[in-house]
Scaffold this motif. Sequence first.
Motif, PDB file in Angstrom:
ATOM      1  N   ARG A 149      15.768  31.050 -59.401  1.00 48.45           N
ATOM      2  CA  ARG A 149      16.306  31.936 -58.729  1.00 48.45           C
ATOM      3  C   ARG A 149      16.663  31.493 -57.332  1.00 48.45           C
ATOM      4  O   ARG A 149      17.353  32.118 -56.699  1.00 48.45           O
ATOM      5  N   TRP A 150      15.970  30.696 -56.464  1.00 46.36           N
ATOM      6  CA  TRP A 150      16.400  30.354 -55.321  1.00 46.36           C
ATOM      7  C   TRP A 150      17.507  29.677 -55.351  1.00 46.36           C
ATOM      8  O   TRP A 150      18.073  29.286 -54.150  1.00 46.36           O
ATOM      9  N   LEU A 151      18.255  29.124 -56.770  1.00 45.89           N
ATOM     10  CA  LEU A 151      19.475  28.327 -56.573  1.00 45.89           C
ATOM     11  C   LEU A 151      20.591  29.374 -56.072  1.00 45.89           C
ATOM     12  O   LEU A 151      21.583  28.806 -55.955  1.00 45.89           O
ATOM     13  N   ILE A 152      20.311  30.376 -56.098  1.00 48.69           N
ATOM     14  CA  ILE A 152      21.560  31.322 -55.462  1.00 48.69           C
ATOM     15  C   ILE A 152      21.634  30.866 -54.291  1.00 48.69           C
ATOM     16  O   ILE A 152      22.829  31.168 -53.678  1.00 48.69           O
ATOM     17  N   ALA A 153      20.622  30.363 -53.164  1.00 52.18           N
ATOM     18  CA  ALA A 153      20.905  30.453 -51.787  1.00 52.18           C
ATOM     19  C   ALA A 153      21.996  29.526 -51.459  1.00 52.18           C
ATOM     20  O   ALA A 153      23.083  29.690 -50.719  1.00 52.18           O
ATOM     21  N   PRO A 154      22.257  28.121 -52.103  1.00 50.07           N
ATOM     22  CA  PRO A 154      23.275  27.573 -51.611  1.00 50.07           C
ATOM     23  C   PRO A 154      24.530  27.773 -52.039  1.00 50.07           C
ATOM     24  O   PRO A 154      25.591  27.258 -51.508  1.00 50.07           O
ATOM     25  N   VAL A 155      24.721  28.696 -52.817  1.00 49.42           N
ATOM     26  CA  VAL A 155      25.835  29.171 -53.321  1.00 49.42           C
ATOM     27  C   VAL A 155      26.513  30.164 -52.509  1.00 49.42           C
ATOM     28  O   VAL A 155      27.612  30.559 -52.387  1.00 49.42           O
TER      29      VAL A 155
END
Length: 253
Positions: A149-155
């Motif tokens: 869910r932290w992969l939202i950050a770079p988007v």
Amino acid sequence: MSARAGWRLAVGTLTVLSSGSVDPSPAAARWMVGLAPVAVLPLALGASALSAAGATLGAPQLVTGLLVVAWLALMTRGMHLDAVADVTDGTAAGWDAERARAVLKRGDIGPMGVVALLIVLGLQAASIGAVAATPWGWVLVGTLVAASRWLIAPVCVQVPAMPGSSLGAVYANAVPGWHAVLWSLAGVGVVTAAVIGTGSAWWWGPLAWVPAVGLATALRAHAVRTFHGINGDVLGTAIELGLTLGLVVLACR
């Protein structure tokens, strides 16, 4: 107040659990990104429990994997999987950004979307089953579910909102670049710690996580080029694709 709003936004956006009133503001979105793994702990713990149960009971690996995938789909309303299909269909539409957005926003799923879902679900189920069959593998499954869910950050860094997307307007540019770096480093740390805890070589952690961050970053660039911005579907796709890639890598360890 922003932290509480971010928590409610994370729970309401990423799970089926009730979160009360939601404040869709950029300030809440910044907190939401950081709190996202904590908000989905019930999903991660359920995935770990099913993985452990399947391995303990000697269930076929694919059965274990499919049960975990079903649990995650149920607890997210299938929103992220629907996002994968929508983004794929919009990408396949070609022509121009306006047509790509129109196809993405349609309620039905086209043939390319179906193929994408089959591939993603198949890879997830097979990889989860393989990881769960290893000693303490259930820890890795739950950890990846939460950390993904932290992969939202770079988007959400330096990116426009997709025209007509209210959710895209909330998340576009909501995350400063250093926040994205911070959550990416946190992700690699958490995944690496889990890998070490299972007795595997530490470098499997970065190998599973860093490419997932790169994939999310590439997806952001693709969304800007194809749709002229991001929306909720792009965020959901980043989660699902990053989770899939991490699981495949750890299944090979």
